[in-house]
Scaffold this motif. Structure first.
Motif, PDB file in Angstrom:
ATOM      1  N   ARG A  27      10.069  27.422 -24.588  1.00 19.60           N
ATOM      2  CA  ARG A  27      10.004  26.042 -24.117  1.00 19.60           C
ATOM      3  C   ARG A  27      10.692  25.926 -22.753  1.00 19.60           C
ATOM      4  NH1 ARG A  27      12.532  21.104 -23.774  1.00 19.60           N
ATOM      5  NH2 ARG A  27      11.134  19.326 -24.111  1.00 19.60           N
ATOM      6  N   GLU A  28      11.789  26.646 -22.573  1.00 19.41           N
ATOM      7  CA  GLU A  28      12.512  26.619 -21.299  1.00 19.41           C
ATOM      8  C   GLU A  28      11.623  27.113 -20.162  1.00 19.41           C
ATOM      9  OE1 GLU A  28      13.786  28.034 -24.160  1.00 19.41           O
ATOM     10  OE2 GLU A  28      14.994  26.251 -24.597  1.00 19.41           O
ATOM     11  N   ASP A  29      10.901  28.224 -20.398  1.00 20.58           N
ATOM     12  CA  ASP A  29       9.981  28.749 -19.381  1.00 20.58           C
ATOM     13  C   ASP A  29       8.844  27.755 -19.097  1.00 20.58           C
ATOM     14  OD1 ASP A  29      11.490  31.037 -19.132  1.00 20.58           O
ATOM     15  OD2 ASP A  29      10.167  32.270 -20.387  1.00 20.58           O
ATOM     16  N   ALA A  30       8.345  27.132 -20.149  1.00 19.62           N
ATOM     17  CA  ALA A  30       7.262  26.160 -19.990  1.00 19.62           C
ATOM     18  C   ALA A  30       7.744  24.955 -19.183  1.00 19.62           C
ATOM     19  CB  ALA A  30       6.750  25.713 -21.355  1.00 19.62           C
ATOM     20  N   LEU A  31       8.946  24.502 -19.485  1.00 18.75           N
ATOM     21  CA  LEU A  31       9.512  23.356 -18.772  1.00 18.75           C
ATOM     22  C   LEU A  31       9.764  23.690 -17.304  1.00 18.75           C
ATOM     23  CD1 LEU A  31      10.285  20.471 -19.246  1.00 18.75           C
ATOM     24  CD2 LEU A  31      12.545  21.232 -19.995  1.00 18.75           C
ATOM     25  N   SER A  47      -4.932  24.325 -13.640  1.00 18.55           N
ATOM     26  CA  SER A  47      -4.011  24.751 -14.693  1.00 18.55           C
ATOM     27  C   SER A  47      -4.346  26.159 -15.189  1.00 18.55           C
ATOM     28  CB  SER A  47      -4.023  23.770 -15.862  1.00 18.55           C
ATOM     29  OG  SER A  47      -5.309  23.669 -16.433  1.00 18.55           O
ATOM     30  N   THR A  48      -5.619  26.472 -15.298  1.00 20.33           N
ATOM     31  CA  THR A  48      -6.033  27.802 -15.752  1.00 20.33           C
ATOM     32  C   THR A  48      -5.481  28.875 -14.819  1.00 20.33           C
ATOM     33  OG1 THR A  48      -8.035  26.864 -16.712  1.00 20.33           O
ATOM     34  CG2 THR A  48      -8.027  29.245 -16.333  1.00 20.33           C
ATOM     35  N   GLU A  49      -5.584  28.626 -13.531  1.00 17.37           N
ATOM     36  CA  GLU A  49      -5.059  29.556 -12.528  1.00 17.37           C
ATOM     37  C   GLU A  49      -3.528  29.687 -12.658  1.00 17.37           C
ATOM     38  OE1 GLU A  49      -4.672  29.255  -7.767  1.00 17.37           O
ATOM     39  OE2 GLU A  49      -6.691  28.849  -8.552  1.00 17.37           O
ATOM     40  N   ILE A  50      -2.861  28.557 -12.821  1.00 14.54           N
ATOM     41  CA  ILE A  50      -1.398  28.552 -12.955  1.00 14.54           C
ATOM     42  C   ILE A  50      -0.973  29.360 -14.172  1.00 14.54           C
ATOM     43  CG2 ILE A  50       0.600  27.072 -13.471  1.00 14.54           C
ATOM     44  CD1 ILE A  50      -0.874  24.853 -11.786  1.00 14.54           C
ATOM     45  N   PHE A  51      -1.644  29.150 -15.290  1.00 14.12           N
ATOM     46  CA  PHE A  51      -1.281  29.861 -16.515  1.00 14.12           C
ATOM     47  C   PHE A  51      -1.627  31.350 -16.446  1.00 14.12           C
ATOM     48  CE2 PHE A  51      -1.941  25.521 -18.538  1.00 14.12           C
ATOM     49  CZ  PHE A  51      -0.595  25.214 -18.477  1.00 14.12           C
ATOM     50  N   ASN A  52      -2.733  31.673 -15.801  1.00 14.11           N
ATOM     51  CA  ASN A  52      -3.094  33.086 -15.630  1.00 14.11           C
ATOM     52  C   ASN A  52      -2.033  33.815 -14.817  1.00 14.11           C
ATOM     53  OD1 ASN A  52      -5.423  32.949 -17.140  1.00 14.11           O
ATOM     54  ND2 ASN A  52      -6.771  32.685 -15.378  1.00 14.11           N
ATOM     55  N   GLU A  53      -1.602  33.199 -13.706  1.00 16.75           N
ATOM     56  CA  GLU A  53      -0.567  33.798 -12.866  1.00 16.75           C
ATOM     57  C   GLU A  53       0.742  33.987 -13.626  1.00 16.75           C
ATOM     58  OE1 GLU A  53      -0.092  31.473  -9.299  1.00 16.75           O
ATOM     59  OE2 GLU A  53      -2.153  31.876  -8.640  1.00 16.75           O
ATOM     60  N   ALA A  54       1.033  33.052 -14.535  1.00 12.22           N
ATOM     61  CA  ALA A  54       2.274  33.116 -15.315  1.00 12.22           C
ATOM     62  C   ALA A  54       2.149  34.032 -16.532  1.00 12.22           C
ATOM     63  CB  ALA A  54       2.678  31.712 -15.762  1.00 12.22           C
ATOM     64  N   GLY A  55       0.934  34.551 -16.786  1.00 12.46           N
ATOM     65  CA  GLY A  55       0.726  35.465 -17.907  1.00 12.46           C
ATOM     66  C   GLY A  55       0.669  34.786 -19.268  1.00 12.46           C
ATOM     67  N   TRP A  56       0.271  33.526 -19.280  1.00 13.91           N
ATOM     68  CA  TRP A  56       0.186  32.790 -20.538  1.00 13.91           C
ATOM     69  C   TRP A  56      -1.056  33.206 -21.330  1.00 13.91           C
ATOM     70  CZ3 TRP A  56       2.016  27.235 -21.391  1.00 13.91           C
ATOM     71  CH2 TRP A  56       3.308  27.067 -20.881  1.00 13.91           C
ATOM     72  N   PRO A  57      -1.005  33.069 -22.648  1.00 14.29           N
ATOM     73  CA  PRO A  57      -2.178  33.384 -23.474  1.00 14.29           C
ATOM     74  C   PRO A  57      -3.359  32.470 -23.138  1.00 14.29           C
ATOM     75  CG  PRO A  57      -0.220  33.083 -24.850  1.00 14.29           C
ATOM     76  CD  PRO A  57       0.151  32.669 -23.460  1.00 14.29           C
ATOM     77  N   ALA A 100      -6.721  25.360 -24.332  1.00 13.71           N
ATOM     78  CA  ALA A 100      -6.348  24.100 -24.980  1.00 13.71           C
ATOM     79  C   ALA A 100      -6.026  23.039 -23.937  1.00 13.71           C
ATOM     80  CB  ALA A 100      -5.163  24.315 -25.916  1.00 13.71           C
ATOM     81  N   VAL A 101      -5.280  23.418 -22.913  1.00 13.55           N
ATOM     82  CA  VAL A 101      -4.927  22.481 -21.845  1.00 13.55           C
ATOM     83  C   VAL A 101      -6.191  21.997 -21.142  1.00 13.55           C
ATOM     84  CG1 VAL A 101      -3.822  22.309 -19.572  1.00 13.55           C
ATOM     85  CG2 VAL A 101      -2.556  23.276 -21.508  1.00 13.55           C
ATOM     86  N   ALA A 102      -7.098  22.900 -20.833  1.00 21.32           N
ATOM     87  CA  ALA A 102      -8.345  22.513 -20.153  1.00 21.32           C
ATOM     88  C   ALA A 102      -9.178  21.569 -21.023  1.00 21.32           C
ATOM     89  CB  ALA A 102      -9.147  23.749 -19.783  1.00 21.32           C
ATOM     90  N   SER A 103      -9.116  21.740 -22.334  1.00 21.39           N
ATOM     91  CA  SER A 103      -9.954  20.935 -23.233  1.00 21.39           C
ATOM     92  C   SER A 103      -9.519  19.472 -23.325  1.00 21.39           C
ATOM     93  CB  SER A 103      -9.991  21.559 -24.633  1.00 21.39           C
ATOM     94  OG  SER A 103      -8.791  21.290 -25.345  1.00 21.39           O
ATOM     95  N   HIS A 104      -8.290  19.162 -22.933  1.00 19.00           N
ATOM     96  CA  HIS A 104      -7.870  17.763 -23.069  1.00 19.00           C
ATOM     97  C   HIS A 104      -8.587  16.851 -22.077  1.00 19.00           C
ATOM     98  CE1 HIS A 104      -5.071  17.881 -19.580  1.00 19.00           C
ATOM     99  NE2 HIS A 104      -5.066  16.566 -19.680  1.00 19.00           N
ATOM    100  N   GLY A 105      -9.225  17.437 -21.067  1.00 20.16           N
ATOM    101  CA  GLY A 105      -9.977  16.648 -20.095  1.00 20.16           C
ATOM    102  C   GLY A 105     -11.475  16.661 -20.338  1.00 20.16           C
ATOM    103  N   TRP A 106     -11.884  17.076 -21.535  1.00 20.74           N
ATOM    104  CA  TRP A 106     -13.302  17.195 -21.869  1.00 20.74           C
ATOM    105  C   TRP A 106     -14.063  15.897 -21.579  1.00 20.74           C
ATOM    106  CZ3 TRP A 106     -15.766  15.921 -27.025  1.00 20.74           C
ATOM    107  CH2 TRP A 106     -17.097  16.333 -27.062  1.00 20.74           C
ATOM    108  N   GLY A 107     -15.122  16.037 -20.806  1.00 20.52           N
ATOM    109  CA  GLY A 107     -15.971  14.894 -20.492  1.00 20.52           C
ATOM    110  C   GLY A 107     -15.430  14.032 -19.364  1.00 20.52           C
ATOM    111  N   ILE A 108     -14.231  14.341 -18.885  1.00 20.75           N
ATOM    112  CA  ILE A 108     -13.621  13.559 -17.814  1.00 20.75           C
ATOM    113  C   ILE A 108     -13.522  14.437 -16.568  1.00 20.75           C
ATOM    114  CG2 ILE A 108     -11.629  12.135 -17.149  1.00 20.75           C
ATOM    115  CD1 ILE A 108     -10.953  12.481 -20.313  1.00 20.75           C
ATOM    116  N   CYS A 109     -12.821  15.555 -16.735  1.00 14.54           N
ATOM    117  CA  CYS A 109     -12.635  16.470 -15.602  1.00 14.54           C
ATOM    118  C   CYS A 109     -12.815  17.918 -16.037  1.00 14.54           C
ATOM    119  CB  CYS A 109     -11.241  16.267 -14.984  1.00 14.54           C
ATOM    120  SG  CYS A 109      -9.900  16.472 -16.162  1.00 14.54           S
TER     121      CYS A 109
END
Length: 192
Positions: free
Chosen positions: A8-12, A71-81, A87-96
């Motif tokens: 959580r600390e790294d995410a924050l 966000s996908t680029e940011i998470f890829n650079e940070a080595g996130w799963p 999941a983050v990308a899906s919250h904008g479904w139909g909007i962005c």
């Protein structure tokens, strides 16, 4: 593909690198709390759900025109799963985003993101200025007034509730209960 989720600390720290707004930070804490609350109720991975809630708007402040894409680029650079990035990308479904929520975690994130804003605004106009004494009925009353919290797209919440097979009141209750767990941090303890 990494399967280890960040702390959580790294995410924050990553969130704070891209976001300085106090309002966006409180929104992130609200969504995180609701996701954690729901995950616990459902017996799901509380840490994973919470992290997705915390960072779901990571690209919103610095890259508003690329929201849910940068966000996908940011998470890829940070080595996130990839699962968390998706999941983050899906919250904008139909909007962005054209990433449709598929997992239970994604469906809840999609549904409650907008709703936290409506609950927050409803709390602020209550005499107590608090979520601690709020009921779904209070939010439902404000729901009908389209000028109230006009930036909240109620159709997204309705679509998400339908995907989950839940009544709007149930989703509102889950959101209120989750936000109560961080009432102090998000400024909604009020005068109660």
């Amino acid at each position: 593909m990494t399967t280890t989720i960040p702390s959580r600390e790294d995410a924050l720290e990553l969130f704070r690198k891209y976001n300085k707004s106090d309002a966006l930070y409180k929104h992130a804490l609200s969504v995180e709390a609701v996701m954690r609350y729901i995950a616990e109720k459902l017996g799901e991975d509380v840490e994973r759900w919470g992290l997705v809630g915390l960072v779901h708007d990571i690209d919103y402040e610095m890259y508003p025109d690329q929201h849910c894409h940068k966000s996908t680029e940011i998470f890829n650079e940070a080595g996130w799963p990839e699962e968390l990035s998706r999941a983050v990308a899906s919250h904008g479904w139909g909007i962005c985003s054209d990433v449709e929520p598929q997992s239970l975690m994604e469906k809840y994130l999609f549904t409650i993101d907008e709703l936290t804003g409506l609950v927050n605004t409803t709390a602020l106009v209550r005499p107590s200025k608090s979520v601690l004494d709020m009921t779904p009925k209070s939010v439902k009353k404000k729901w009908k007034d389209k000028r109230f919290a006009a930036g909240v797209d109620r159709s997204i919440i309705e679509k998400g509730a339908a995907i989950l097979g839940l009544e709007i009141s149930e989703v509102i209750d889950l959101t209120i209960m989750g936000m109560r767990t961080v009432a102090d941090e998000i400024g909604l303890r009020g005068e109660a």
